[in-house]
Design a protein around this motif. Structure first.
Motif, mmCIF file in Angstrom:
data_model
loop_
_atom_site.group_PDB
_atom_site.id
_atom_site.type_symbol
_atom_site.label_atom_id
_atom_site.label_comp_id
_atom_site.label_asym_id
_atom_site.label_seq_id
_atom_site.Cartn_x
_atom_site.Cartn_y
_atom_site.Cartn_z
ATOM 1 N N UNK A 1 0.727 -1.214 0.153
ATOM 2 C CA UNK A 1 -0.009 0.097 -0.102
ATOM 3 C C UNK A 1 0.633 1.160 -0.150
ATOM 4 N N UNK A 2 0.360 2.300 -0.730
ATOM 5 C CA UNK A 2 1.031 3.410 -0.592
ATOM 6 C C UNK A 2 0.205 4.731 -1.134
ATOM 7 N N UNK A 3 0.472 5.672 -0.811
ATOM 8 C CA UNK A 3 -0.032 6.983 -1.065
ATOM 9 C C UNK A 3 0.578 8.286 -1.159
ATOM 10 N N UNK A 4 0.463 9.162 -2.159
ATOM 11 C CA UNK A 4 1.180 10.168 -2.413
ATOM 12 C C UNK A 4 0.158 11.332 -2.614
ATOM 13 N N UNK A 5 0.537 12.550 -2.195
ATOM 14 C CA UNK A 5 -0.279 13.566 -2.588
ATOM 15 C C UNK A 5 0.137 14.665 -3.616
ATOM 16 N N UNK A 6 -0.325 15.116 -4.590
ATOM 17 C CA UNK A 6 0.292 15.504 -5.821
ATOM 18 C C UNK A 6 -0.635 17.033 -6.224
ATOM 19 N N UNK B 1 -4.522 19.162 -3.193
ATOM 20 C CA UNK B 1 -3.811 18.355 -3.805
ATOM 21 C C UNK B 1 -4.796 17.191 -4.263
ATOM 22 N N UNK C 1 -4.731 12.983 -4.326
ATOM 23 C CA UNK C 1 -4.270 11.849 -3.561
ATOM 24 C C UNK C 1 -4.387 10.548 -4.589
ATOM 25 N N UNK D 1 -3.955 6.825 -4.173
ATOM 26 C CA UNK D 1 -3.773 5.592 -3.315
ATOM 27 C C UNK D 1 -3.398 4.189 -4.288
ATOM 28 N N UNK E 1 8.058 -3.098 -2.866
ATOM 29 C CA UNK E 1 7.290 -2.136 -1.859
ATOM 30 C C UNK E 1 7.975 -0.751 -1.594
ATOM 31 N N UNK F 1 7.335 2.863 -3.919
ATOM 32 C CA UNK F 1 7.311 4.278 -3.216
ATOM 33 C C UNK F 1 8.286 5.060 -4.091
ATOM 34 N N UNK F 2 9.436 4.484 -4.680
ATOM 35 C CA UNK F 2 10.361 5.415 -5.456
ATOM 36 C C UNK F 2 9.754 5.850 -6.696
ATOM 37 N N UNK G 1 6.914 8.656 -6.029
ATOM 38 C CA UNK G 1 7.528 9.987 -5.881
ATOM 39 C C UNK G 1 8.037 10.453 -7.294
ATOM 40 N N UNK H 1 4.817 11.876 -8.984
ATOM 41 C CA UNK H 1 4.769 13.093 -8.113
ATOM 42 C C UNK H 1 5.627 14.402 -8.726
#
Lengths: 146, 146
Positions: free
Chosen positions: A5-10, A94, A96, A98, A115, A119-120, A123, A126
């Motif tokens: 699971x990952x989550x970023x806000x852009x 932003x 998100x 998910x 995993x 993430x890399x 990002x 983003x």
């Protein structure tokens, strides 16, 4: 079963994010520079890293909201049966994303590696949308020395 | 229950990695610059981010091999009951760190956020040991705009 699971806000629009997740040109800005086949539901996307890499069949598309892929083929072996989804949600300042890579048979070292690597790349997505430059393979951030 | 798994490979010794995971000065090079209390099994480490942050009680220490923490206290709420472990394994040209943050009640958006953020901090650990400079809070890589 185990999931990533990952989550970023852009700071970008759902439309721009969806484009980056559903077109060859968009995917090439953040995951790998060698992508072909992205299209409607049923299309098979080929992601290549120095020649090899996974294929995914597009299983679900809800414009500007949801992207779902199912692993197709036999490489890498432990990805067989796994699914990836991107859920796009609008926040106040932003958008998100998910991310879920689900259906791993076990939380192996390779799963843990993937995993960290996802993430890399998220990002990188983003950065691609916010700064105009992501870090797709072969310019990706290294997390080990393999 | 849901777990976060990560793995990085670092060109450093198990001894140096263990030091970075078990001392205030070491932890301050990669997670947050405000750390106190690290010590033997039973000690409580206070990690602070602008004043607030989680406490962990050290549950297991096997020199140069294993570090285990259990969340202590009530902040953040969804970390209550969770445990963190670092497993150090020697590879051919690098030392691997296998990270697990286990025992989440559900794979919430916050858990997904933490998963991505742990990757950022583990890469900070890698950079700290390989390059001499990590990116601990408040110089950490941002994954959203909160």
């Amino acid at each position: 079963m185990a999931d990533i699971n990952h989550r970023v806000g852009i700071k970008s629009s759902p439309e721009a994010i969806y484009e980056a997740l559903t077109t060859d040109a968009g995917l090439a800005t953040w995951w790998t520079n060698d992508v072909s086949g992205a299209g409607d539901v049923g299309s098979i996307i080929e992601f290549r890293f120095n020649g090899g890499g996974p294929d995914f069949v597009v299983k679900e598309l809800i414009p500007n909201k949801t992207v779902g892929w199912q692993h197709s083929g036999s490489v890498p072996d432990s990805w067989v049966g796994t699914e990836i989804s991107f859920q796009i949600d609008t926040g106040q300042e932003q958008t998100f994303v998910r991310f879920t890579h689900s259906g791993w048979k076990e939380p192996s070292d390779f799963m843990a590696h993937c995993s960290t690597k996802w993430a890399v790349f998220l990002i990188s997505l983003k950065d691609s949308l916010e700064l105009g430059v992501g870090k797709p393979f072969p310019n990706d951030v290294q997390i080990d020395h393999s």
